[in-house]
Design an enzyme around this catalytic site. Structure first.
Site, PDB file in Angstrom:
ATOM      1  N   CYS A 111      -0.361   4.092   2.160  1.00 25.35           N
ATOM      2  CA  CYS A 111      -0.276   3.993   3.631  1.00 25.35           C
ATOM      3  C   CYS A 111       1.324   4.101   3.916  1.00 25.35           C
ATOM      4  CB  CYS A 111      -0.624   2.455   4.043  1.00 25.35           C
ATOM      5  SG  CYS A 111      -2.123   1.955   3.235  1.00 25.35           S
ATOM      6  N   ASP A 112       2.044   3.648   3.370  1.00 27.76           N
ATOM      7  CA  ASP A 112       3.350   3.558   3.852  1.00 27.76           C
ATOM      8  C   ASP A 112       4.562   4.426   2.955  1.00 27.76           C
ATOM      9  OD1 ASP A 112       2.481   1.498   5.411  1.00 27.76           O
ATOM     10  OD2 ASP A 112       3.050  -0.248   3.957  1.00 27.76           O
ATOM     11  N   CYS A 166       0.867  -1.264  -0.011  1.00 24.12           N
ATOM     12  CA  CYS A 166      -0.076   0.040   0.197  1.00 24.12           C
ATOM     13  C   CYS A 166       0.779   1.191  -0.063  1.00 24.12           C
ATOM     14  CB  CYS A 166      -0.864  -0.003   1.272  1.00 24.12           C
ATOM     15  SG  CYS A 166      -1.737   1.587   1.345  1.00 24.12           S
TER      16      CYS A 166
END
Ligand code: NAP
Length: 322
Positions: free
Chosen positions: A156-157, A153
């Site tokens: 997200c990261d 992701c």
């Protein structure tokens, strides 16, 4: 007892909830992770008719609030099994209206029992909207290094890799979007794809070609993940069999999805890849059981088709319930 239980609170499940509630039915949505499904990882939704641009998270939040405000019950409980048990009582009028399906006719409509890790719930119609999960590369060290250099992701990261060197693996729209997103923050982004043509949107490819810090590594596959405690490098092999090592701080794997249908496998027929068999009417092989979204056999898996499936499955369930 609910009229309808929907398993999964992604775009398909929440759309089904909206249609079920608006048809006057009692609706319970069960979700084992978080609402929104895969769309929460999409930085920008630009191809949903009527919405020019919106983050995937914002879209999911709006859908969740819409379903909840209309009256759907949404519980964060993981479904562990489903079964068909007993009969529910239906009126003579409902029986007369039913469409002649084996279990849908007469006064013998079945009850479906949905067991979660905490409770059991009953319903007259069941909708699987369980979606799909990220496909793994299947390489040694993949699980151990997830969260330590390996991610599925980018939104997200991605921020953890500011000014670092990363690679993205895949050739679909997710990989292209991830590479584009990461190129805003990272020093260098390798985009590794096993063919020389991309499956994803051309508009994204055009945008990537304009980025100076993006390197295309085509006709190549990732063959090894190296690092002690965290990812330090990956090995890649091209179609001529030549191998090389790339020093990277992060690898974002975006090689597609697999259906999340384990909970449905005892109840309905699946295709050889594990998708639940149903046509455009979203009816499975079991009367009273419907399927919507990415876990259904179909050719186009998009946000729009997931929402459309949700509407169809709910309306078919309403018709089945009488
Ligand atoms: P996808 O379209 O299925 O693409 C998966 C990619 O991974 C393909 O390029 C495939 O290569 C490659 N791949 C598959 N298995 C591999 C393996 N074992 N090793 C190396 N490469 C492998 O998946 P996605 O990009 O996640 O997209 C899923 C769906 O969501 C699609 O329908 C997509 O259009 C949609 N989506 C839409 C948007 C948007 O509209 N904004 C954004 C993201 C996703 P091949 O091409 O060679 O098969």
């Amino acid at each position: 007892m609910y009229d309808m239980i929907i398993i999964g609170a992604g775009p398909a499940g929440l759309s089904a909830a909206i249609y079920g509630i608006r048809a006057g039915k009692s609706v319970l949505v069960l979700e084992g992770k978080t609402y929104g499904g895969q769309i929460i990882n999409t930085p920008e939704v630009e191809n949903y008719p009527g919405i020019k641009k919106m983050s995937g998270f914002e879209f999911a939040k709006g859908l969740y609030e819409q379903a909840k405000d209309l009256g759907a019950q949404i519980k964060m409980e993981k479904v562990v099994s489903v079964e068909k048990s007993g009969n529910r009582e239906i009126s003579d009028m409902e029986a007369a209206q039913s469409d002649g399906n084996e279990e849908g006719s007469g006064n013998d409509a079945p009850v479906f029992v949905v067991n979660t890790s905490k409770n059991s719930y009953e319903c007259g119609a069941l909708i699987f909207a369980t979606g799909a999960k990220n496909r793994l590369l299947g390489l040694a060290g993949e699980q151990e290094l997830t969260g330590a250099g390996i991610s599925y992701c980018a939104t997200c990261d991605g921020m953890f890799y500011r000014d670092k060197v990363v690679a993205v693996n895949g050739g679909g729209s997710t990989a292209l979007e991830d590479a584009l997103f990461l190129s805003n923050y990272c020093k260098e982004v390798y985009l590794i794809h096993r063919r020389d043509a991309f499956r994803g949107e051309q508009k994204l490819v055009d945008a990537l070609e304009k980025r100076e810090n993006v390197r295309f590594v085509l006709n190549s596959v990732v063959t090894g993940l190296m690092g002690e405690g965290k990812l330090e490098s990956i090995s890649i092999k091209n179609k001529d069999g030549e191998e090389k090592t790339l020093k990277v701080d992060g690898l974002f794997i975006a090689i597609g999805q697999e259906p999340e249908t384990a909970v449905a496998k005892e109840m309905v027929a699946m295709d050889e890849k594990g998708y639940i068999q149903a046509g455009e009417d979203c009816r499975t092989t079991v009367p009273g059981v419907f399927v919507a979204g990415d876990c259904r056999t179909k050719t186009v898996r998009q946000l729009t088709t997931a929402a459309a499936d949700g509407a169809v499955a709910a309306l078919m369930a309403v018709e089945y319930l009488g």
